[in-house]
Design a protein around this motif. Structure first.
Motif, mmCIF file in Angstrom:
data_model
loop_
_atom_site.group_PDB
_atom_site.id
_atom_site.type_symbol
_atom_site.label_atom_id
_atom_site.label_comp_id
_atom_site.label_asym_id
_atom_site.label_seq_id
_atom_site.Cartn_x
_atom_site.Cartn_y
_atom_site.Cartn_z
ATOM 1 N N LEU A 117 0.835 -1.199 0.000
ATOM 2 C CA LEU A 117 0.000 0.000 0.000
ATOM 3 C C LEU A 117 0.871 1.251 0.000
ATOM 4 O O LEU A 117 2.037 1.208 0.400
ATOM 5 N N PRO A 118 0.306 2.402 -0.407
ATOM 6 C CA PRO A 118 1.081 3.650 -0.358
ATOM 7 C C PRO A 118 1.536 3.949 1.069
ATOM 8 O O PRO A 118 0.709 4.011 1.980
ATOM 9 N N PRO A 119 2.825 4.147 1.311
ATOM 10 C CA PRO A 119 3.328 4.285 2.682
ATOM 11 C C PRO A 119 3.057 5.639 3.325
ATOM 12 O O PRO A 119 3.320 5.799 4.519
ATOM 13 N N HIS A 120 2.544 6.617 2.560
ATOM 14 C CA HIS A 120 2.218 7.897 3.191
ATOM 15 C C HIS A 120 0.800 7.905 3.751
ATOM 16 O O HIS A 120 0.420 8.846 4.440
ATOM 17 N N HIS A 121 0.024 6.856 3.474
ATOM 18 C CA HIS A 121 -1.279 6.673 4.111
ATOM 19 C C HIS A 121 -1.094 5.779 5.334
ATOM 20 O O HIS A 121 -0.149 4.986 5.408
ATOM 21 N N VAL A 122 -2.032 5.872 6.264
ATOM 22 C CA VAL A 122 -1.821 5.218 7.552
ATOM 23 C C VAL A 122 -1.705 3.698 7.422
ATOM 24 O O VAL A 122 -0.895 3.072 8.120
ATOM 25 N N ALA A 123 -2.475 3.075 6.536
ATOM 26 C CA ALA A 123 -2.432 1.611 6.430
ATOM 27 C C ALA A 123 -1.074 1.139 5.943
ATOM 28 O O ALA A 123 -0.530 0.144 6.441
ATOM 29 N N GLY A 124 -0.509 1.831 4.963
ATOM 30 C CA GLY A 124 0.814 1.464 4.484
ATOM 31 C C GLY A 124 1.891 1.797 5.495
ATOM 32 O O GLY A 124 2.814 1.001 5.721
ATOM 33 N N LEU A 125 1.800 2.973 6.103
ATOM 34 C CA LEU A 125 2.787 3.363 7.103
ATOM 35 C C LEU A 125 2.813 2.378 8.261
ATOM 36 O O LEU A 125 3.879 2.036 8.778
ATOM 37 N N GLN A 126 1.638 1.894 8.668
ATOM 38 C CA GLN A 126 1.583 0.978 9.796
ATOM 39 C C GLN A 126 2.231 -0.374 9.490
ATOM 40 O O GLN A 126 2.676 -1.065 10.403
ATOM 41 N N VAL A 127 2.281 -0.765 8.237
ATOM 42 C CA VAL A 127 3.037 -1.972 7.879
ATOM 43 C C VAL A 127 4.492 -1.795 8.284
ATOM 44 O O VAL A 127 5.113 -2.682 8.883
ATOM 45 N N LEU A 128 5.058 -0.617 7.967
ATOM 46 C CA LEU A 128 6.438 -0.341 8.327
ATOM 47 C C LEU A 128 6.605 -0.202 9.837
ATOM 48 O O LEU A 128 7.576 -0.710 10.416
ATOM 49 N N MET A 129 5.658 0.474 10.476
ATOM 50 C CA MET A 129 5.754 0.676 11.928
ATOM 51 C C MET A 129 5.638 -0.646 12.682
ATOM 52 O O MET A 129 6.363 -0.880 13.662
ATOM 53 N N ARG A 130 4.747 -1.520 12.251
ATOM 54 C CA ARG A 130 4.613 -2.819 12.926
ATOM 55 C C ARG A 130 5.919 -3.611 12.830
ATOM 56 O O ARG A 130 6.315 -4.289 13.777
ATOM 57 N N ALA A 131 6.542 -3.541 11.659
ATOM 58 C CA ALA A 131 7.815 -4.247 11.493
ATOM 59 C C ALA A 131 8.874 -3.663 12.426
ATOM 60 O O ALA A 131 9.620 -4.402 13.085
ATOM 61 N N LEU A 132 8.958 -2.341 12.498
ATOM 62 C CA LEU A 132 9.939 -1.698 13.375
ATOM 63 C C LEU A 132 9.704 -2.069 14.831
ATOM 64 O O LEU A 132 10.636 -2.389 15.571
ATOM 65 N N TYR A 167 2.523 -11.648 6.873
ATOM 66 C CA TYR A 167 1.378 -10.750 6.844
ATOM 67 C C TYR A 167 1.506 -9.754 5.700
ATOM 68 O O TYR A 167 2.605 -9.375 5.295
ATOM 69 N N THR A 168 0.357 -9.286 5.225
ATOM 70 C CA THR A 168 0.327 -8.136 4.327
ATOM 71 C C THR A 168 -1.001 -7.425 4.528
ATOM 72 O O THR A 168 -1.896 -7.918 5.228
ATOM 73 N N SER A 169 -1.106 -6.272 3.913
ATOM 74 C CA SER A 169 -2.311 -5.450 4.023
ATOM 75 C C SER A 169 -2.691 -4.981 2.626
ATOM 76 O O SER A 169 -1.832 -4.462 1.894
ATOM 77 N N LEU A 170 -3.952 -5.170 2.250
ATOM 78 C CA LEU A 170 -4.433 -4.852 0.907
ATOM 79 C C LEU A 170 -5.738 -4.073 0.974
ATOM 80 O O LEU A 170 -6.410 -4.047 2.009
#
Length: 398
Positions: A117-132, A167-170
């Motif tokens: 997902l686009p990482p500047h939207h919350v759903a995409g950003l949260q993929v990165l944050m969850r990993a961190l 996991y992924t988010s779509l």
């Protein structure tokens, strides 16, 4: 945690989709620790990037009530919503961590995430944050040429070479494209959970995923709740859902992942640990059912119609792939129900009378569209959300 000095500023974080998004991980990690500025993720080539920078005070300090030395504001999510007016959602460290931890608790624990997902939207950003937050290394889909099934498969193969769970988010439009491709369908089946949100998913698509063994978890949430906080109709741990009576009514969400508020704005939508959404829903068998936005409700002949009441029967019809229902001003009815549909086979479109009857038989005569127009595709805004204003304009010109 690093202490926060007064006057922390908001700094833009240009973040591109795909593999380039992973380059933002060090900056996001520092923001999670409160070390440095609060970050406003923006799409470098986005149409509203400059508008967001100006409206949300990039380079300017956070106000006193917008930050906290004990719980720093990590990111500011820029969102225009349905009004087009930029808002900056202030997400503190605690909200991001609470969201990630509650997600892990509901799923199968820490795992490897695939960013699609686009990482500047919350759903995409949260993929990165969850990993961190979980200490895992995310992967990303190459979207330089748009979202393609073969690129998804290539990225998923990289994910499956690491430790699970996976996991992924779509969004529904992505799932619909992937599930029709044999290779990407095989990849979908290997994930332990696929979070699906951003827009209402047609029941037929959900049933297809279930039949194919694709592990879908339907999510509901928004930037103001650090992303999804209700999974498959059930609140995550620590989350409480309330619906204003009489049902269906406006949805309220409470919990530690609720945002601090809006940048430069006082809003009655936020209360102690809670957020008053613009969505209408009802609780059935202890599960939250979201019917749509308050301002999307259609009042026709004095009767309230939620667009989803008509959209579900339309998308359940084998001749319709997607549908969007809106209200159009009418001198006799106040508003009429109108629908834009993407047909499954343009060479053999379904009969409009048949579609109208499908809605009438399931949702009542008041929900049956008086106008049905076939379109090649539905206009979108954000990560997979249908642009209802654009659909309304389109149908108004027909």
């Amino acid at each position: 945690m690093v202490g926060v000095s007064p006057g922390r500023v908001v700094e833009a974080l240009p973040i591109r989709p795909g593999n380039e998004a992973l380059e933002a991980l060090p900056a996001l990690s520092r923001a999670l620790e409160g070390d440095g500025p609060a970050l406003l993720p923006v799409a470098p080539d986005g149409e509203n990037a400059r508008e967001l920078r100006t409206a949300l005070g990039v380079g300017e300090p956070l106000l006193a009530h917008e930050d906290d030395t004990m719980d720093p504001t990590s990111v500011v999510i820029g969102t225009s919503g349905s009004t087009g007016v930029p808002k900056g959602v202030l997400l503190p460290n605690s909200a991001l961590r609470a969201s990630a931890e509650a997600t892990e608790e509901r799923l199968d624990g820490p795992g490897t995430w695939l960013l699609a997902l686009p990482p500047h939207h919350v759903a995409g950003l949260q993929v990165l944050m969850r990993a961190l937050i979980s200490g895992t290394e995310p992967c990303a889909v190459d979207v330089r040429d748009g979202f393609r099934p073969d690129a998804f498969v290539e990225a998923a193969t990289e994910v499956f070479a690491t430790w699970g769970p996976y996991y992924t988010s779509l969004v529904p439009t992505q799932l619909a494209r992937l599930i029709d491709d044999p290779d990407s369908l095989r990849a979908l089946r290997q994930f332990d959970a696929i979070l699906l949100g951003g827009a209402a998913a047609p029941q037929r698509l959900l049933q297809r995923a279930q039949d194919e063994g694709v592990p879908i978890v339907r999510t509901y949430g928004m930037s103001e709740t650090a992303g999804g906080c209700v999974y498959d109709g059930m609140p995550l741990d620590g989350v409480r859902v309330a619906v204003e009576p009489p049902e269906p009514g406006r949805i309220h969400l409470y919990g530690p992942m609720v945002a601090r508020g809006y940048r430069y704005a006082d809003s009655e939508a936020f209360s102690d640990f809670g957020f008053r959404t613009d969505d209408v829903g009802q609780v059935r068998d202890r599960r939250l059912e979201v019917l749509g936005r308050v301002d999307d409700m259609i009042v026709t002949g004095g009767v309230n119609v939620a667009p989803v009441q008509a959209e579900r029967p339309l998308t359940d019809h084998p001749g319709v792939r997607e549908a969007c229902v809106v209200g159009l001003d009418d001198p006799e009815w106040g508003q009429i129900v109108a629908a834009a549909v993407v047909v499954s086979d343009p060479s053999a479109p379904p009969d409009t009378a048949e579609l109208r009857e499908a809605v009438r038989s399931r949702a009542g005569a008041e929900a049956a569209p008086k106008r049905i127009v076939a379109v090649e595709e539905l206009p979108l805004r954000g990560p997979g959300k249908v642009d209802r204003a654009a659909v309304r304009d389109l149908l108004g010109r027909q």
